[in-house]
Design an enzyme around this catalytic site. Structure first.
Site, PDB file in Angstrom:
ATOM      1  N   SER A   1      -2.081  12.144  -0.793  1.00 11.95           N
ATOM      2  CA  SER A   1      -2.284  10.859  -1.479  1.00 11.95           C
ATOM      3  C   SER A   1      -3.684  10.820  -2.065  1.00 11.95           C
ATOM      4  O   SER A   1      -4.598  11.493  -1.556  1.00 11.95           O
ATOM      5  CB  SER A   1      -2.131   9.707  -0.478  1.00 11.95           C
ATOM      6  OG  SER A   1      -2.551   8.492  -1.066  1.00 11.95           O
TER       7      SER A   1
ATOM      8  N   TYR B   1      -4.300   6.364   7.752  1.00 13.92           N
ATOM      9  CA  TYR B   1      -3.561   6.863   6.578  1.00 13.92           C
ATOM     10  C   TYR B   1      -4.422   7.809   5.735  1.00 13.92           C
ATOM     11  O   TYR B   1      -4.027   8.945   5.456  1.00 13.92           O
ATOM     12  CB  TYR B   1      -3.033   5.705   5.735  1.00 13.92           C
ATOM     13  CG  TYR B   1      -2.150   6.180   4.597  1.00 13.92           C
ATOM     14  CD1 TYR B   1      -0.841   6.590   4.833  1.00 13.92           C
ATOM     15  CD2 TYR B   1      -2.631   6.238   3.286  1.00 13.92           C
ATOM     16  CE1 TYR B   1      -0.027   7.052   3.803  1.00 13.92           C
ATOM     17  CE2 TYR B   1      -1.827   6.696   2.251  1.00 13.92           C
ATOM     18  CZ  TYR B   1      -0.523   7.092   2.509  1.00 13.92           C
ATOM     19  OH  TYR B   1       0.274   7.557   1.492  1.00 13.92           O
TER      20      TYR B   1
HETATM   21  N1  LIG Z   1       4.355   5.197  -3.013  1.00 11.02           N
HETATM   22  C1  LIG Z   1       3.064   5.403  -3.112  1.00 11.02           C
HETATM   23  O1  LIG Z   1       2.324   4.589  -3.736  1.00 11.02           O
HETATM   24  C2  LIG Z   1       2.450   6.632  -2.503  1.00 11.02           C
HETATM   25  C3  LIG Z   1       1.148   6.974  -2.884  1.00 11.02           C
HETATM   26  C4  LIG Z   1       0.556   8.102  -2.346  1.00 11.02           C
HETATM   27  C5  LIG Z   1       1.259   8.908  -1.466  1.00 11.02           C
HETATM   28  N2  LIG Z   1       2.510   8.546  -1.090  1.00 11.02           N
HETATM   29  C6  LIG Z   1       3.203   9.439  -0.133  1.00 11.02           C
HETATM   30  O2  LIG Z   1       4.425   9.863  -0.680  1.00 11.02           O
HETATM   31  C7  LIG Z   1       5.328  10.218   0.368  1.00 11.02           C
HETATM   32  C8  LIG Z   1       6.679   9.604   0.083  1.00 11.02           C
HETATM   33  O3  LIG Z   1       6.564   8.197   0.109  1.00 11.02           O
HETATM   34  P1  LIG Z   1       7.336   7.271  -0.925  1.00 11.02           P
HETATM   35  O4  LIG Z   1       6.320   6.603  -1.756  1.00 11.02           O
HETATM   36  O5  LIG Z   1       8.423   8.026  -1.594  1.00 11.02           O
HETATM   37  O6  LIG Z   1       7.887   6.179   0.093  1.00 11.02           O
HETATM   38  P2  LIG Z   1       9.377   5.821   0.557  1.00 11.02           P
HETATM   39  O7  LIG Z   1      10.238   5.523  -0.621  1.00 11.02           O
HETATM   40  O8  LIG Z   1       9.219   4.784   1.593  1.00 11.02           O
HETATM   41  O9  LIG Z   1       9.870   7.179   1.218  1.00 11.02           O
HETATM   42  C9  LIG Z   1       9.415   7.619   2.459  1.00 11.02           C
HETATM   43  C10 LIG Z   1      10.375   8.658   3.007  1.00 11.02           C
HETATM   44  O10 LIG Z   1       9.878   9.109   4.273  1.00 11.02           O
HETATM   45  C11 LIG Z   1      10.948   9.059   5.211  1.00 11.02           C
HETATM   46  N3  LIG Z   1      10.465   8.823   6.561  1.00 11.02           N
HETATM   47  C12 LIG Z   1       9.653   7.814   6.988  1.00 11.02           C
HETATM   48  N4  LIG Z   1       9.484   7.878   8.317  1.00 11.02           N
HETATM   49  C13 LIG Z   1      10.219   8.958   8.748  1.00 11.02           C
HETATM   50  C14 LIG Z   1      10.482   9.535  10.017  1.00 11.02           C
HETATM   51  N5  LIG Z   1       9.988   9.009  11.151  1.00 11.02           N
HETATM   52  N6  LIG Z   1      11.283  10.639  10.073  1.00 11.02           N
HETATM   53  C15 LIG Z   1      11.809  11.155   8.961  1.00 11.02           C
HETATM   54  N7  LIG Z   1      11.615  10.654   7.724  1.00 11.02           N
HETATM   55  C16 LIG Z   1      10.829   9.562   7.624  1.00 11.02           C
HETATM   56  C17 LIG Z   1      11.844   7.913   4.732  1.00 11.02           C
HETATM   57  O11 LIG Z   1      13.189   8.111   5.147  1.00 11.02           O
HETATM   58  P3  LIG Z   1      13.944   7.285   6.302  1.00 11.02           P
HETATM   59  O12 LIG Z   1      13.379   5.899   6.332  1.00 11.02           O
HETATM   60  O13 LIG Z   1      15.372   7.349   5.866  1.00 11.02           O
HETATM   61  O14 LIG Z   1      13.678   8.073   7.536  1.00 11.02           O
HETATM   62  C18 LIG Z   1      11.762   8.101   3.218  1.00 11.02           C
HETATM   63  O15 LIG Z   1      12.714   9.038   2.797  1.00 11.02           O
HETATM   64  C19 LIG Z   1       4.685   9.732   1.664  1.00 11.02           C
HETATM   65  O16 LIG Z   1       4.122  10.831   2.349  1.00 11.02           O
HETATM   66  C20 LIG Z   1       3.592   8.792   1.176  1.00 11.02           C
HETATM   67  O17 LIG Z   1       2.517   8.719   2.092  1.00 11.02           O
HETATM   68  C21 LIG Z   1       3.127   7.447  -1.595  1.00 11.02           C
END
Ligand SMILES: NC(=O)c1ccc[n+]([C@@H]2O[C@H](COP(=O)([O-])OP(=O)(O)OC[C@H]3O[C@@H](n4cnc5c(N)ncnc54)[C@H](OP(=O)(O)O)[C@@H]3O)[C@@H](O)[C@H]2O)c1
Length: 260
Positions: A134, A148
């Site tokens: 991130s 985080y």
């Molecule tokens: N969105 C942003 O602004 C942003 C910015 C920077 C970095 N990121 C990073 O991008 C990555 C993906 O996030 P996203 O933005 O796509 O969010 P998201 O739509 O909430 O997706 C998160 C994913 O992680 C899975 N997950 C969460 N807890 C888990 C667990 N205990 N075991 C297995 N799977 C788990 C969720 O699946 P289930 O709930 O089905 O388990 C979901 O598929 C993350 O690492 C996040 O930190 C996001």
């Protein structure tokens, strides 16, 4: 093999890899979402899709996921460590059990899965590892969601080290550093309403765009990929200004971006 493939950036990365002909193994907790994506990818790209429901907060999960892949007679050519979330609140106000689970998902599972697939990739002289970090991992510490940024900083440094270790082996390692991205992330941490009031739309990217950038970075073997021009500028600024200034800025601005 994509973790966190049930929504957002992970689902988008699975779509990108499938569009390039990769059979995919999809993991997350919500099996129904994974099955829907698996069907979509089979229909749209003619690839095989394997669904592996798993909770990465369980220390056994990485071994179970890899055992399921082996049981299907497959090896992993590309690993996307994407599963993640954020824990709102100050460090003192949270429960240790929640922080420990957070570290398991965001650090230990990433390190374990990578450790278990890397020797095979090196032996076969082909591999792609995309670790989703991130922009927060490139910034000074801040208040709220306290682990985080440090967890994502770990992912960046870990990826850089692996990138150097795998030079010339056919394995490419990249850390993908998105800024604000449309996904379910901010619904899960409860900051959606707040962020839609405090952040301009130009700061946001779609998950598809972020995933495409991550795929291209790994293909080009770039160790770090910050998505979008505004985020690149923020990352460059964070390198230039002294940490004390950065911390003061994060302290005064965090309430705009984070649920405290
Ligand atoms: N969105 C942003 O602004 C942003 C910015 C920077 C970095 N990121 C990073 O991008 C990555 C993906 O996030 P996203 O933005 O796509 O969010 P998201 O739509 O909430 O997706 C998160 C994913 O992680 C899975 N997950 C969460 N807890 C888990 C667990 N205990 N075991 C297995 N799977 C788990 C969720 O699946 P289930 O709930 O089905 O388990 C979901 O598929 C993350 O690492 C996040 O930190 C996001």
């Amino acid at each position: 093999m994509v973790t966190g493939a049930s929504s957002g950036i992970g689902a988008a990365l699975a779509r990108v890899y499938a569009s390039h002909g990769y059979d995919v193994a999809l993991s997350a907790r919500r099996a129904d979402r994974l099955h829907a994506l698996a069907d979509e990818l089979r229909l749209r790209h003619g690839v095989e899709s394997l669904v592996i429901p798993a909770d990465l907060a369980r220390p056994e999960a990485p071994d179970e996921i890899l055992a399921a892949i082996r049981a299907n007679g497959r090896t992993i050519d590309a690993l996307v460590n994407n599963a993640g979330y954020s824990l709102p609140g100050s460090y003192a106000s949270t429960r240790w059990e929640d922080q420990a689970a957070f570290l398991q998902v965001l650090l230990t599972a990433v390190a374990a899965l990578t450790h278990k697939v890397l020797p095979g990739m090196i032996e076969r002289r082909f591999g792609r590892i995309v670790n989703v970090a991130s922009l927060a991992g490139l910034m000074p510490g801040s208040l709220g969601h306290t682990l985080y940024g440090p967890a994502k900083a770990f992912v960046v440094r870990f990826s850089q080290g692996l990138h150097i270790e795998t030079q010339g082996t056919g394995v490419h390692v990249s850390a993908l550093c998105p800024g604000l991205t449309y996904s379910e992330f901010h619904d899960v941490d409860g900051s959606r309403a707040q962020l839609s009031e405090t952040t301009p739309t130009w700061m946001w990217l779609g998950a598809d765009e972020v995933a495409q950038a991550g795929y291209e970075a790994a293909e080009a073997n770039r160790p770090l990929c910050v998505t979008g021009a505004p985020n690149k500028a923020i990352a460059a600024l964070a390198k230039l200004i002294p940490d004390e200034w950065g911390m003061a800025l994060m302290g005064s601005q965090a309430s705009r971006f984070r649920r405290l």
